[in-house]
Design an enzyme around this catalytic site. Structure first.
Site, PDB file in Angstrom:
ATOM      1  N   LYS A  14      30.577  41.846  52.567  1.00 20.13           N
ATOM      2  CA  LYS A  14      31.587  42.159  53.404  1.00 20.13           C
ATOM      3  C   LYS A  14      31.458  43.124  53.667  1.00 20.13           C
ATOM      4  CE  LYS A  14      33.622  41.779  49.373  1.00 20.13           C
ATOM      5  NZ  LYS A  14      32.913  41.670  48.626  1.00 20.13           N
ATOM      6  N   ARG A  89      42.536  41.718  45.614  1.00 22.55           N
ATOM      7  CA  ARG A  89      41.339  41.136  44.560  1.00 22.55           C
ATOM      8  C   ARG A  89      42.262  39.817  43.639  1.00 22.55           C
ATOM      9  NH1 ARG A  89      36.978  44.382  45.780  1.00 22.55           N
ATOM     10  NH2 ARG A  89      35.201  44.040  44.507  1.00 22.55           N
ATOM     11  N   ARG A 128      20.209  45.684  46.240  1.00 20.36           N
ATOM     12  CA  ARG A 128      21.249  46.445  47.476  1.00 20.36           C
ATOM     13  C   ARG A 128      21.291  48.274  47.109  1.00 20.36           C
ATOM     14  NH1 ARG A 128      27.103  44.695  47.378  1.00 20.36           N
ATOM     15  NH2 ARG A 128      27.561  46.043  45.660  1.00 20.36           N
ATOM     16  N   ARG A 161      24.466  51.617  43.324  1.00 20.60           N
ATOM     17  CA  ARG A 161      25.357  51.734  42.655  1.00 20.60           C
ATOM     18  C   ARG A 161      25.346  52.226  41.177  1.00 20.60           C
ATOM     19  NH1 ARG A 161      29.462  48.215  46.179  1.00 20.60           N
ATOM     20  NH2 ARG A 161      29.605  47.312  44.179  1.00 20.60           N
ATOM     21  N   ARG A 172      31.967  40.914  37.196  1.00 21.26           N
ATOM     22  CA  ARG A 172      32.454  41.548  38.352  1.00 21.26           C
ATOM     23  C   ARG A 172      32.164  40.109  39.273  1.00 21.26           C
ATOM     24  NH1 ARG A 172      28.449  45.406  40.949  1.00 21.26           N
ATOM     25  NH2 ARG A 172      29.422  44.952  43.226  1.00 21.26           N
TER      26      ARG A 172
HETATM   27  P1  ADP Z   1      31.629  44.682  45.201  1.00 22.03           P
HETATM   28  O1  ADP Z   1      32.340  43.946  45.911  1.00 22.03           O
HETATM   29  O2  ADP Z   1      30.070  44.235  45.727  1.00 22.03           O
HETATM   30  O3  ADP Z   1      31.590  43.917  43.878  1.00 22.03           O
HETATM   31  P2  ADP Z   1      33.418  46.953  45.607  1.00 22.03           P
HETATM   32  O4  ADP Z   1      32.591  48.161  46.430  1.00 22.03           O
HETATM   33  O5  ADP Z   1      34.071  46.173  46.973  1.00 22.03           O
HETATM   34  O6  ADP Z   1      32.592  46.239  45.313  1.00 22.03           O
HETATM   35  O7  ADP Z   1      34.040  47.318  44.142  1.00 22.03           O
HETATM   36  C1  ADP Z   1      33.863  48.180  43.341  1.00 22.03           C
HETATM   37  C2  ADP Z   1      34.139  48.181  41.578  1.00 22.03           C
HETATM   38  O8  ADP Z   1      35.597  48.806  42.327  1.00 22.03           O
HETATM   39  C3  ADP Z   1      34.798  46.501  41.107  1.00 22.03           C
HETATM   40  O9  ADP Z   1      34.405  45.931  40.643  1.00 22.03           O
HETATM   41  C4  ADP Z   1      36.067  47.463  41.067  1.00 22.03           C
HETATM   42  O10 ADP Z   1      36.325  47.370  39.652  1.00 22.03           O
HETATM   43  C5  ADP Z   1      36.941  48.088  41.317  1.00 22.03           C
HETATM   44  N1  ADP Z   1      38.123  47.379  42.455  1.00 22.03           N
HETATM   45  C6  ADP Z   1      37.620  47.434  44.350  1.00 22.03           C
HETATM   46  N2  ADP Z   1      38.632  46.736  44.487  1.00 22.03           N
HETATM   47  C7  ADP Z   1      39.468  46.999  43.626  1.00 22.03           C
HETATM   48  C8  ADP Z   1      40.572  45.658  43.617  1.00 22.03           C
HETATM   49  N3  ADP Z   1      41.336  45.422  44.445  1.00 22.03           N
HETATM   50  N4  ADP Z   1      40.982  45.493  42.607  1.00 22.03           N
HETATM   51  C9  ADP Z   1      40.767  46.463  41.191  1.00 22.03           C
HETATM   52  N5  ADP Z   1      39.239  46.983  41.124  1.00 22.03           N
HETATM   53  C10 ADP Z   1      38.994  47.138  42.554  1.00 22.03           C
END
Ligand code: ADP
Ligand code: ZN
Length: 217
Positions: A14, A89, A128, A161, A172
């Site tokens: 994404k 999410r 990554r 990260r 996750r």
């Molecule tokens: P990835 O898609 O690689 O898991 P992101 O960078 O999108 O990682 O998100 C990292 C973290 O930020 C998530 O694991 C969560 O803890 C938090 N997070 C991001 N977006 C949301 C969301 N929409 N709702 C709840 N937590 C979120």
């Protein structure tokens, strides 16, 4: 107007596509993950509240997440469209997005779902490396930067990260299947869902997305 949501499990690609689309279509890339990471590195109150949650791989509570997205989507640069990456999410987040979309006249028009098998996701996350400055994503095996450890786009040193470890990744992925995957039928029911195979390679995938967006614009 291109009001886009990018969906898919962690590691599907994404963020990589969002960065390419941002450039090609001049749309703001709104990544809730990046926004939270910025809050954490700035040491803000919100950052301190979410740090431990994110490092474990858990989801930040809906109210906090919805509030930052609403503030961001209300900004002027989203008037001609936006790319949401990592939001919504959960079902309550999707419902909140419907409501705010109506309120501010920025309803979701297109949902792009990128998929890839779990084994591939684990491999990608392990290798990554990301740019903390511009959000670009690389992989030490499959998507190396031109110069080792340095972002092609902005020259900043790349980092790994804190949540890109096996334990957090498992959390996750489990959260994705439990809370996020149900959104696919939510958007399918609205006729907004477009499915893409995340295994075709990032350049080919980008061409496919570009074709879709050119006809939707
Ligand atoms: P990835 O898609 O690689 O898991 P992101 O960078 O999108 O990682 O998100 C990292 C973290 O930020 C998530 O694991 C969560 O803890 C938090 N997070 C991001 N977006 C949301 C969301 N929409 N709702 C709840 N937590 C979120
Ligand atoms: Zn960069």
């Amino acid at each position: 107007m291109l009001n886009i949501i990018l969906m898919g499990p962690p590691g599907a690609g994404k963020g990589t596509q969002a960065v390419k689309l941002e450039r090609a279509f001049k749309l703001p890339h709104i990544s809730t993950g990046d926004m939270f990471r910025e809050e954490i590195s700035s040491g803000s109150e919100l950052g301190n509240q979410v740090k431990a949650i994110i490092e474990k791989g858990d989801l930040v509570p809906d109210e906090l997440t919805v509030a930052i997205v609403k503030a961001r989507l209300s900004k002027d640069d989203c008037a001609a469209g936006y790319i949401l990456d990592g939001f919504p999410r959960t079902i309550p987040q999707a419902e909140a997005l419907e409501k705010m979309g109506e309120e501010i006249g920025r309803k979701v028009g297109l949902v792009i779902n990128i998929s890839a098998p779990d084994e591939e996701l684990v491999r990608r996350i392990g290798g990554r490396r990301v740019c903390p400055k511009c959000g670009a994503s690389y992989n030490v095996v499959s998507m190396k930067p031109r110069k080792e450890g340095i972002c092609d786009r902005c020259g900043s040193p790349l980092i790994q990260r804190k949540d890109d470890n096996e334990a957090s990744f498992k959390v996750r992925l489990a959260n994705y299947y439990k809370s996020t995957a149900p959104l696919l039928s939510f958007y399918k029911g609205k006729g907004l869902l477009h499915d893409f195979d995340g295994m075709v390679g990032s350049d080919k995938l980008f061409e496919e997305l570009r074709t879709l967006l050119n006809v939707s614009e």
